[in-house]
Design an enzyme around this catalytic site. Structure first.
Site, PDB file in Angstrom:
ATOM      1  N   PHE A  13       3.014   6.347  -2.627  1.00 44.37           N
ATOM      2  CA  PHE A  13       4.018   7.151  -1.927  1.00 44.37           C
ATOM      3  C   PHE A  13       3.559   8.608  -1.795  1.00 44.37           C
ATOM      4  CE2 PHE A  13       6.913   3.758  -3.421  1.00 44.37           C
ATOM      5  CZ  PHE A  13       7.513   3.461  -2.206  1.00 44.37           C
ATOM      6  N   GLU A 170      17.081  -5.490 -11.628  1.00 43.80           N
ATOM      7  CA  GLU A 170      16.894  -6.182 -10.347  1.00 43.80           C
ATOM      8  C   GLU A 170      16.197  -7.527 -10.566  1.00 43.80           C
ATOM      9  OE1 GLU A 170      14.975  -3.175  -7.951  1.00 43.80           O
ATOM     10  OE2 GLU A 170      16.904  -2.305  -7.395  1.00 43.80           O
ATOM     11  N   ASP A 300       3.960   9.991 -10.051  1.00 43.57           N
ATOM     12  CA  ASP A 300       4.052   9.420 -11.398  1.00 43.57           C
ATOM     13  C   ASP A 300       3.012   9.975 -12.369  1.00 43.57           C
ATOM     14  OD1 ASP A 300       6.046   7.812 -10.471  1.00 43.57           O
ATOM     15  OD2 ASP A 300       5.076   5.903 -10.974  1.00 43.57           O
ATOM     16  N   ALA A 316      10.150   7.121  -6.671  1.00 42.26           N
ATOM     17  CA  ALA A 316       9.468   7.389  -5.400  1.00 42.26           C
ATOM     18  C   ALA A 316       9.689   8.803  -4.850  1.00 42.26           C
ATOM     19  CB  ALA A 316       9.903   6.349  -4.375  1.00 42.26           C
TER      20      ALA A 316
HETATM   21  C1  LIG Z   1       8.562  -2.869  -9.925  1.00 39.05           C
HETATM   22  C2  LIG Z   1       8.856  -1.438  -9.569  1.00 39.05           C
HETATM   23  C3  LIG Z   1      10.058  -1.125  -8.960  1.00 39.05           C
HETATM   24  C4  LIG Z   1      10.341   0.191  -8.618  1.00 39.05           C
HETATM   25  N1  LIG Z   1      11.531   0.467  -7.999  1.00 39.05           N
HETATM   26  C5  LIG Z   1      11.791   1.726  -7.602  1.00 39.05           C
HETATM   27  C6  LIG Z   1      12.980   2.033  -6.902  1.00 39.05           C
HETATM   28  O1  LIG Z   1      13.810   1.147  -6.648  1.00 39.05           O
HETATM   29  N2  LIG Z   1      13.177   3.319  -6.503  1.00 39.05           N
HETATM   30  C7  LIG Z   1      12.268   4.296  -6.757  1.00 39.05           C
HETATM   31  O2  LIG Z   1      12.478   5.447  -6.351  1.00 39.05           O
HETATM   32  N3  LIG Z   1      11.140   4.048  -7.430  1.00 39.05           N
HETATM   33  C8  LIG Z   1      10.866   2.786  -7.860  1.00 39.05           C
HETATM   34  N4  LIG Z   1       9.717   2.525  -8.537  1.00 39.05           N
HETATM   35  C9  LIG Z   1       8.817   3.629  -8.879  1.00 39.05           C
HETATM   36  C10 LIG Z   1       7.984   4.058  -7.683  1.00 39.05           C
HETATM   37  O3  LIG Z   1       7.402   2.939  -7.059  1.00 39.05           O
HETATM   38  C11 LIG Z   1       6.922   5.028  -8.169  1.00 39.05           C
HETATM   39  O4  LIG Z   1       7.561   6.113  -8.792  1.00 39.05           O
HETATM   40  C12 LIG Z   1       6.078   5.535  -7.017  1.00 39.05           C
HETATM   41  O5  LIG Z   1       5.335   4.469  -6.456  1.00 39.05           O
HETATM   42  C13 LIG Z   1       5.147   6.642  -7.480  1.00 39.05           C
HETATM   43  O6  LIG Z   1       4.374   7.054  -6.400  1.00 39.05           O
HETATM   44  P1  LIG Z   1       2.901   7.602  -6.658  1.00 39.05           P
HETATM   45  O7  LIG Z   1       2.370   7.993  -5.323  1.00 39.05           O
HETATM   46  O8  LIG Z   1       2.923   8.607  -7.727  1.00 39.05           O
HETATM   47  O9  LIG Z   1       2.108   6.359  -7.230  1.00 39.05           O
HETATM   48  P2  LIG Z   1       1.881   4.919  -6.620  1.00 39.05           P
HETATM   49  O10 LIG Z   1       2.816   4.647  -5.502  1.00 39.05           O
HETATM   50  O11 LIG Z   1       1.886   3.999  -7.773  1.00 39.05           O
HETATM   51  O12 LIG Z   1       0.427   5.009  -6.017  1.00 39.05           O
HETATM   52  C14 LIG Z   1      -0.695   5.240  -6.827  1.00 39.05           C
HETATM   53  C15 LIG Z   1      -1.908   4.724  -6.093  1.00 39.05           C
HETATM   54  O13 LIG Z   1      -3.060   5.158  -6.801  1.00 39.05           O
HETATM   55  C16 LIG Z   1      -4.014   4.111  -6.805  1.00 39.05           C
HETATM   56  N5  LIG Z   1      -4.921   4.296  -7.940  1.00 39.05           N
HETATM   57  C17 LIG Z   1      -4.620   4.219  -9.252  1.00 39.05           C
HETATM   58  N6  LIG Z   1      -5.720   4.446 -10.000  1.00 39.05           N
HETATM   59  C18 LIG Z   1      -6.730   4.691  -9.138  1.00 39.05           C
HETATM   60  C19 LIG Z   1      -8.113   4.974  -9.295  1.00 39.05           C
HETATM   61  N7  LIG Z   1      -8.699   5.075 -10.501  1.00 39.05           N
HETATM   62  N8  LIG Z   1      -8.871   5.149  -8.185  1.00 39.05           N
HETATM   63  C20 LIG Z   1      -8.317   5.032  -6.953  1.00 39.05           C
HETATM   64  N9  LIG Z   1      -7.006   4.768  -6.747  1.00 39.05           N
HETATM   65  C21 LIG Z   1      -6.232   4.604  -7.823  1.00 39.05           C
HETATM   66  C22 LIG Z   1      -3.168   2.864  -6.916  1.00 39.05           C
HETATM   67  O14 LIG Z   1      -3.877   1.716  -6.461  1.00 39.05           O
HETATM   68  C23 LIG Z   1      -1.968   3.203  -6.048  1.00 39.05           C
HETATM   69  O15 LIG Z   1      -2.130   2.773  -4.719  1.00 39.05           O
HETATM   70  C24 LIG Z   1       9.406   1.209  -8.898  1.00 39.05           C
HETATM   71  C25 LIG Z   1       8.194   0.886  -9.509  1.00 39.05           C
HETATM   72  C26 LIG Z   1       7.921  -0.423  -9.839  1.00 39.05           C
HETATM   73  C27 LIG Z   1       6.617  -0.763 -10.504  1.00 39.05           C
END
Ligand SMILES: Cc1cc2nc3c(=O)[nH]c(=O)nc-3n(C[C@H](O)[C@H](O)[C@H](O)COP(=O)(O)OP(=O)(O)OC[C@H]3O[C@@H](n4cnc5c(N)ncnc54)[C@H](O)[C@@H]3O)c2cc1C
Length: 425
Positions: A13, A170, A300, A316
């Site tokens: 995200f 959920e 995150d 998110a």
């Molecule tokens: C089952 C589940 C349900 C959820 N439900 C909700 C909800 O209903 N509402 C809500 O707001 N939030 C929800 N969340 C939380 C939300 O999805 C996360 O807070 C959000 O995705 C965080 O965004 P981000 O960009 O920080 O990380 P992410 O979206 O997790 O993206 C991180 C990316 O980094 C990549 N990555 C990781 N390590 C490496 C590396 N070493 N090299 C290259 N790439 C790498 C990963 O592959 C991933 O694509 C949920 C999470 C889960 C697991």
């Protein structure tokens, strides 16, 4: 003058928001991710419970970046970061230099040190995890059916979900619907509508980030639907086919889903800068690293500042808004304007418990339960999904599921997942 090169670690995200915010700006952007697709994690539980297909909740990163001619994608794992030399290493061998770096690598599931979690439970953090849970549930039912028909002992079929946050709630609600409405008809010899589904939460109530009245509503709805909810007691250890609680109770389970929490991605520790609770990267008010204004950490993986003492939750919206903010700071630098502090706008929280039931909390104390909350939940998830095809596919699948009580995504892709009978496959 050479265009600045912005490297973004993670196409989640947050990372995708950075790329979007830099579209049409005088910068080159490289997005690096472990997978060639973006995962819409809030709907993973639907893949795990056969409501949606993997392709409905994922989208090719190259397809998303196509609209930005100055953006490119690198498939691989970032394995090292050198803040002094300003480069990242991909898959231990490929070095990519940057002028700006945005770390948006998300989080990973954590056992919190509870014995047996890594070997005997299934996580629900990635698309692979979701498919593994589904394969495990389906292949276990197949094995039980074969045993029943051969008059052998039927393996344990109950499910324990550990963690009463939105994911656990959920998942538990969706599992009850899957067992009662779908699998019970597929496997009439097993009486699956009587199989226990148990949700365990160490805190005194489920959905702790929500208002206490919402937690009460969620618990009573789950119980009314046949989910056993245990709160106020933690998990002591996990054994083969059983969860042992701190009060000594032993919950037999053929499937154990660990949804108890996350910790920052290991990429955080590659920075060599200060980490706070949960391994999250400490950032300044503009989301850059102290002493390294050219490096941002968002979502995150970061301890994004909030109005309170604690960092923003790992959901998110902080990632999405943090991504837009980091992009704006880079543009401000390029235009010679001062940076601004990150201001988070809380858009509320949601969790669904299944058909016609969701908890929706919006700003200014607005709360919706039941069908209105559920419709709000459906609408918002469709809006935030990436890609028209995915939105349409999810809408069609949900419409079909709603009208027929069926769940079409029951292809057993990985029979080996249940070969040794252990919940972790
Ligand atoms: C089952 C589940 C349900 C959820 N439900 C909700 C909800 O209903 N509402 C809500 O707001 N939030 C929800 N969340 C939380 C939300 O999805 C996360 O807070 C959000 O995705 C965080 O965004 P981000 O960009 O920080 O990380 P992410 O979206 O997790 O993206 C991180 C990316 O980094 C990549 N990555 C990781 N390590 C490496 C590396 N070493 N090299 C290259 N790439 C790498 C990963 O592959 C991933 O694509 C949920 C999470 C889960 C697991």
């Amino acid at each position: 003058m050479a265009r600045p090169h912005v490297v973004v670690i993670g196409a989640g995200f947050g990372g995708l928001r950075v790329a979007k915010g830099l579209r049409d700006q005088p910068v080159d952007v490289t997005v690096i991710d472990l997978n060639n697709f973006h995962t819409f994690q809030p709907l993973l539980y639907q893949v795990a419970t056969a409501g949606l297909d993997a392709g409905d909740v994922s989208f090719p990163v190259r397809g998303i970046l196509r609209r930005n001619p100055a953006a490119r994608f690198v498939l691989g794992a970032v394995t090292a970061i050198d803040l002094e030399q300003r480069h990242v290493v991909v898959d231990h061998e490929r070095s990519i230099e940057y002028d700006y770096l945005v770390v948006a690598a998300g989080s990973v599931s954590t056992s919190f040190g509870v014995a047996g979690v890594d070997t005997h439970t299934l996580a629900l953090k990635t698309l692979h995890d979701a498919i593994a849970v589904r394969s495990h549930l389906l292949s276990r039912c197949e094995r039980a059916s074969a045993a029943a028909l051969d008059h052998r002992d039927v393996p344990e079929l109950g499910v324990v979900v550990v963690g009463g946050g939105p994911t656990g709630v959920e998942m538990a609600g969706a599992l009850r619907e899957l067992f009662d409405r779908v699998l019970d008809k597929d496997f009439p010899e097993l009486g699956l509508d009587h199989v226990p589904i148990v949700l365990v939460e160490a805190a005194i109530r489920v959905l702790t980030p929500f208002d206490a009245s919402s937690s009460t509503k969620a618990e009573s709805t789950l119980r009314a639907r046949g989910v056993e909810v245990i709160t106020g007691v933690g998990v002591d250890l996990v054994e083969h086919e059983a969860v042992v609680l701190e009060d000594g109770r032993r919950l037999p389970a053929g499937t154990i889903v660990w949804a108890a929490g996350v910790t920052a991605s290991p990429v955080a520790s590659m920075l060599g800068t200060e980490l706070v609770r949960g391994g999250r990267v400490k950032v300044g008010s503009d989301l850059s690293l102290p002493g390294h204004p050219e490096v941002f950490a968002i979502g995150d993986v970061a301890a994004s500042p909030s109005k309170h003492d604690t960092p923003l939750p790992q959901v998110a919206q902080p990632a999405i808004q943090g991504g837009s903010h980091a992009a704006r700071q880079i543009i401000a630098d390029l235009e010679g304007r001062p940076r601004t502090p990150f201001r988070y706008f809380d858009k509320g929280s949601m969790a669904t418990i299944g058909r016609n039931q969701a908890i929706t909390e919006l700003p200014f104390g607005l709360r919706f339960y039941g069908r209105i909350g559920w419709l709000a939940w459906l609408g918002l998830h469709i809006v935030y999904l990436i890609g028209f095809r995915n939105r349409l596919a999810v809408l069609v699948n949900w419409g079909w599921n709603y009208l027929t009580y069926d769940r079409g995504a029951r292809a057993l892709l990985d029979r080996a997942a249940e070969s040794d009978g252990d919940p972790a496959g």
